[in-house]
Design an enzyme around this catalytic site. Structure first.
Site, PDB file in Angstrom:
ATOM      1  CG  ASP A  77      13.502  27.661  27.167  1.00  0.00           C
ATOM      2  OD1 ASP A  77      12.047  28.038  27.129  1.00  0.00           O
ATOM      3  OD2 ASP A  77      13.682  26.415  26.849  1.00  0.00           O
ATOM      4  CG  HIS A  85      17.587  29.600  24.747  1.00  0.00           C
ATOM      5  ND1 HIS A  85      17.442  29.211  23.455  1.00  0.00           N
ATOM      6  CD2 HIS A  85      17.548  28.909  25.400  1.00  0.00           C
ATOM      7  CE1 HIS A  85      17.580  27.796  23.427  1.00  0.00           C
ATOM      8  NE2 HIS A  85      17.566  27.623  24.736  1.00  0.00           N
TER       9      HIS A  85
END
Ligand SMILES: [Zn+2]
Length: 197
Positions: A9, A153
């Site tokens: 993400d 991430h």
């Protein structure tokens, strides 16, 4: 066969996305990147690199808005902007990772309107706060062996308490090798519980 999906993400990022892509390429693994429109606009070449490497791209948002607190109109606009940014790269996403994992009153209506499947996660690595493999709970290897969706991430996003993503690179290597030792197949996620290889 048990399957595992690595999801990233908050990118793309000019420093960390290429390094994540290197690790995935070295391991011959495909993953899913839930990107932010505003970051794609700043780093279009990084999105193209993700696509060229054959990874799956899903929506995260344009800005990183909290659906539980943002106004409906703001969320509608944010989603439209992000989808039009992705469309300029030929991407029509079918998956959506909600910022902070939080739903709001219009999340489901927006998802239906845009034919997006909201994708949760099964295993949160807490990489955003700098956790590496040694910081993971003792049962993590067992959880990886059970398969599911892993939250990672490839950028330092809002709320992150780390300066860079070195720990994410370490996690990618460790999770891939743990999954392979357990005979787990690794691939991107396209729907909440649907995988392809
Ligand atoms: Zn995020």
């Amino acid at each position: 066969m048990t399957q595992l999906a690595l999801t990233f993400d908050d990118g793309p990022d000019p420093v960390w996305t290429p390094r994540v892509l290197e690790r995935l390429a070295a391991a011959d693994v495909h993953a899913t990147f839930f990107v932010l429109g505003e970051r794609v606009q700043r780093e279009p070449a990084q999105l193209e690199a993700i696509l060229a490497a054959g990874h799956s791209v899903g929506l995260h948002g344009d800005r990183h808005l909290d659906h539980s607190t943002a106004d409906d109109d703001v969320l509608r606009r944010d989603t439209d902007v992000a989808l039009s940014v992705l469309a300029r790269h030929g991407v029509t996403p079918s998956t959506w990772r909600l910022p902070w994992g939080r739903r709001g009153p219009i999340t489901d209506a927006l998802a239906e309107q845009h034919r997006l499947h909201v994708v949760p996660w099964d295993l949160d690595t807490h990489d955003w706060r700098g956790d590496g493999w040694a910081d993971q709970p003792a049962d993590t290897a067992h959880r990886v062996a059970r398969g599911g969706i892993v939250l990672l991430h490839d950028a330092v996003g809002p709320g992150a308490t780390r300066a860079g993503c070195v720990n994410t690179l370490e996690l990618v290597d460790a999770i891939i090798s743990t999954a392979r030792d357990a005979g787990v197949r690794i691939g991107p996620v396209d729907e909440p519980r649907g995988f392809h290889g």
